[in-house]
Design a protein around this motif. Sequence first.
Motif, PDB file in Angstrom:
ATOM      1  N   ASP A   1      37.883  29.865  45.667  1.00 25.33           N
ATOM      2  CA  ASP A   1      37.256  31.106  46.146  1.00 25.33           C
ATOM      3  C   ASP A   1      37.769  32.329  45.405  1.00 25.33           C
ATOM      4  O   ASP A   1      36.982  33.164  44.934  1.00 25.33           O
ATOM      5  N   SER A   2      39.086  32.446  45.304  1.00 28.46           N
ATOM      6  CA  SER A   2      39.631  33.643  44.662  1.00 28.46           C
ATOM      7  C   SER A   2      39.419  33.620  43.151  1.00 28.46           C
ATOM      8  O   SER A   2      39.222  34.668  42.536  1.00 28.46           O
ATOM      9  N   VAL A   3      39.415  32.442  42.545  1.00 24.52           N
ATOM     10  CA  VAL A   3      39.117  32.350  41.112  1.00 24.52           C
ATOM     11  C   VAL A   3      37.659  32.745  40.855  1.00 24.52           C
ATOM     12  O   VAL A   3      37.355  33.454  39.892  1.00 24.52           O
ATOM     13  N   ALA A   4      36.764  32.316  41.730  1.00 21.39           N
ATOM     14  CA  ALA A   4      35.356  32.710  41.594  1.00 21.39           C
ATOM     15  C   ALA A   4      35.209  34.222  41.733  1.00 21.39           C
ATOM     16  O   ALA A   4      34.479  34.857  40.958  1.00 21.39           O
ATOM     17  N   LEU A   5      35.896  34.823  42.702  1.00 17.97           N
ATOM     18  CA  LEU A   5      35.842  36.268  42.882  1.00 17.97           C
ATOM     19  C   LEU A   5      36.364  36.984  41.645  1.00 17.97           C
ATOM     20  O   LEU A   5      35.744  37.943  41.160  1.00 17.97           O
ATOM     21  N   LEU A   6      37.481  36.539  41.116  1.00 17.53           N
ATOM     22  CA  LEU A   6      38.035  37.148  39.904  1.00 17.53           C
ATOM     23  C   LEU A   6      37.040  37.046  38.749  1.00 17.53           C
ATOM     24  O   LEU A   6      36.826  38.011  38.008  1.00 17.53           O
ATOM     25  N   THR A   7      36.410  35.895  38.618  1.00 16.61           N
ATOM     26  CA  THR A   7      35.441  35.689  37.537  1.00 16.61           C
ATOM     27  C   THR A   7      34.254  36.636  37.674  1.00 16.61           C
ATOM     28  O   THR A   7      33.815  37.263  36.697  1.00 16.61           O
ATOM     29  N   ILE A   8      33.734  36.772  38.887  1.00 14.40           N
ATOM     30  CA  ILE A   8      32.613  37.687  39.123  1.00 14.40           C
ATOM     31  C   ILE A   8      33.028  39.125  38.830  1.00 14.40           C
ATOM     32  O   ILE A   8      32.317  39.865  38.135  1.00 14.40           O
ATOM     33  N   LEU A   9      34.176  39.529  39.346  1.00 16.61           N
ATOM     34  CA  LEU A   9      34.635  40.900  39.117  1.00 16.61           C
ATOM     35  C   LEU A   9      34.859  41.168  37.637  1.00 16.61           C
ATOM     36  O   LEU A   9      34.526  42.245  37.132  1.00 16.61           O
ATOM     37  N   HIS A  10      35.381  40.188  36.937  1.00 15.23           N
ATOM     38  CA  HIS A  10      35.609  40.336  35.500  1.00 15.23           C
ATOM     39  C   HIS A  10      34.288  40.586  34.766  1.00 15.23           C
ATOM     40  O   HIS A  10      34.219  41.405  33.849  1.00 15.23           O
ATOM     41  N   ARG A  11      33.237  39.908  35.193  1.00  9.36           N
ATOM     42  CA  ARG A  11      31.938  40.058  34.530  1.00  9.36           C
ATOM     43  C   ARG A  11      31.274  41.403  34.813  1.00  9.36           C
ATOM     44  O   ARG A  11      30.482  41.875  34.001  1.00  9.36           O
ATOM     45  N   ILE A  12      31.576  42.035  35.956  1.00 16.30           N
ATOM     46  CA  ILE A  12      30.804  43.225  36.323  1.00 16.30           C
ATOM     47  C   ILE A  12      31.579  44.542  36.348  1.00 16.30           C
ATOM     48  O   ILE A  12      30.963  45.593  36.351  1.00 16.30           O
ATOM     49  N   THR A  13      32.893  44.508  36.345  1.00 16.17           N
ATOM     50  CA  THR A  13      33.633  45.777  36.489  1.00 16.17           C
ATOM     51  C   THR A  13      33.451  46.706  35.295  1.00 16.17           C
ATOM     52  O   THR A  13      33.411  47.923  35.475  1.00 16.17           O
ATOM     53  N   ASP A  14      33.328  46.185  34.092  1.00 21.61           N
ATOM     54  CA  ASP A  14      33.136  47.063  32.936  1.00 21.61           C
ATOM     55  C   ASP A  14      31.867  47.895  33.070  1.00 21.61           C
ATOM     56  O   ASP A  14      31.848  49.074  32.710  1.00 21.61           O
ATOM     57  N   ALA A  15      30.808  47.282  33.590  1.00 19.44           N
ATOM     58  CA  ALA A  15      29.538  47.998  33.757  1.00 19.44           C
ATOM     59  C   ALA A  15      29.669  49.168  34.730  1.00 19.44           C
ATOM     60  O   ALA A  15      28.871  50.106  34.690  1.00 19.44           O
ATOM     61  N   HIS A  16      30.694  49.116  35.582  1.00 18.05           N
ATOM     62  CA  HIS A  16      30.924  50.182  36.559  1.00 18.05           C
ATOM     63  C   HIS A  16      32.123  51.058  36.179  1.00 18.05           C
ATOM     64  O   HIS A  16      32.581  51.861  36.993  1.00 18.05           O
ATOM     65  N   SER A  17      32.633  50.869  34.961  1.00 16.21           N
ATOM     66  CA  SER A  17      33.803  51.621  34.469  1.00 16.21           C
ATOM     67  C   SER A  17      34.990  51.495  35.415  1.00 16.21           C
ATOM     68  O   SER A  17      35.678  52.463  35.729  1.00 16.21           O
ATOM     69  N   ILE A  18      35.233  50.256  35.861  1.00 15.32           N
ATOM     70  CA  ILE A  18      36.346  49.973  36.762  1.00 15.32           C
ATOM     71  C   ILE A  18      37.375  49.121  36.026  1.00 15.32           C
ATOM     72  O   ILE A  18      37.034  48.107  35.417  1.00 15.32           O
ATOM     73  N   SER A  19      38.621  49.544  36.099  1.00 15.26           N
ATOM     74  CA  SER A  19      39.724  48.786  35.532  1.00 15.26           C
ATOM     75  C   SER A  19      40.166  47.733  36.544  1.00 15.26           C
ATOM     76  O   SER A  19      40.499  48.065  37.687  1.00 15.26           O
ATOM     77  N   LEU A  20      40.164  46.474  36.124  1.00 11.60           N
ATOM     78  CA  LEU A  20      40.476  45.367  37.027  1.00 11.60           C
ATOM     79  C   LEU A  20      41.885  44.844  36.791  1.00 11.60           C
ATOM     80  O   LEU A  20      42.293  44.616  35.652  1.00 11.60           O
ATOM     81  N   SER A  21      42.632  44.673  37.869  1.00 12.56           N
ATOM     82  CA  SER A  21      43.963  44.076  37.836  1.00 12.56           C
ATOM     83  C   SER A  21      43.994  42.908  38.805  1.00 12.56           C
ATOM     84  O   SER A  21      43.207  42.860  39.756  1.00 12.56           O
ATOM     85  N   ALA A  22      44.895  41.983  38.554  1.00 10.71           N
ATOM     86  CA  ALA A  22      45.027  40.822  39.433  1.00 10.71           C
ATOM     87  C   ALA A  22      46.483  40.620  39.821  1.00 10.71           C
ATOM     88  O   ALA A  22      47.381  40.901  39.040  1.00 10.71           O
ATOM     89  N   VAL A  23      46.668  40.133  41.027  1.00 12.68           N
ATOM     90  CA  VAL A  23      48.005  39.834  41.537  1.00 12.68           C
ATOM     91  C   VAL A  23      48.004  38.412  42.066  1.00 12.68           C
ATOM     92  O   VAL A  23      47.078  37.996  42.764  1.00 12.68           O
ATOM     93  N   THR A  24      49.034  37.668  41.715  1.00 15.82           N
ATOM     94  CA  THR A  24      49.225  36.349  42.287  1.00 15.82           C
ATOM     95  C   THR A  24      50.676  36.230  42.713  1.00 15.82           C
ATOM     96  O   THR A  24      51.553  36.859  42.128  1.00 15.82           O
ATOM     97  N   VAL A  25      50.920  35.462  43.738  1.00 12.94           N
ATOM     98  CA  VAL A  25      52.267  35.317  44.276  1.00 12.94           C
ATOM     99  C   VAL A  25      52.647  33.849  44.298  1.00 12.94           C
ATOM    100  O   VAL A  25      51.925  33.018  44.840  1.00 12.94           O
ATOM    101  N   ASP A  26      53.766  33.544  43.677  1.00 15.47           N
ATOM    102  CA  ASP A  26      54.349  32.208  43.796  1.00 15.47           C
ATOM    103  C   ASP A  26      55.270  32.262  45.002  1.00 15.47           C
ATOM    104  O   ASP A  26      56.392  32.709  44.929  1.00 15.47           O
TER     105      ASP A  26
END
Length: 91
Positions: A29-54
Motif C-alpha cells: 500500500d505505501s509503496v503504491a502511494l509513493l509510486t503514485i505521488l512520485h509520478r504526479i508531484t512534479d506536475a503540481h510543483s511539489i517536492s516529495l520526501s519519504a520517511v521509513t522507520v526500521d
Amino acid sequence: MDPLEEAVSAALGATDITRLGVAVSGGSDSVALLTILHRITDAHSISLSAVTVDHGLRSGSAREAESVKDLCKTCGINPVSYTHLRAHETG
C-alpha cells in the motif's frame, strides 16, 4: 492516468502545498502511494520526501527499510529521510 492517480492528483491540485512527506513502510500500500505521488508531484510543483522507520520489532524490518531507501534512490526522491530506530517491546 488511472482513477486513483487522478483522484490523488485532483486532491493535490486543490492545495497550495509545496512540500509533501510520505511515510513508507515497505508494504504494498505505501509503496503504491509513493509510486503514485512520485509520478504526479512534479506536475503540481511539489517536492516529495519519504520517511521509513526500521523499528526492529520483527525480523526483516531492516531489509524492508533498506528496500524503501533503494526505491527512493531509484525514483530520485530527494531528500530521502531514512530514520533508523530501534523500538523495544514492553510486556
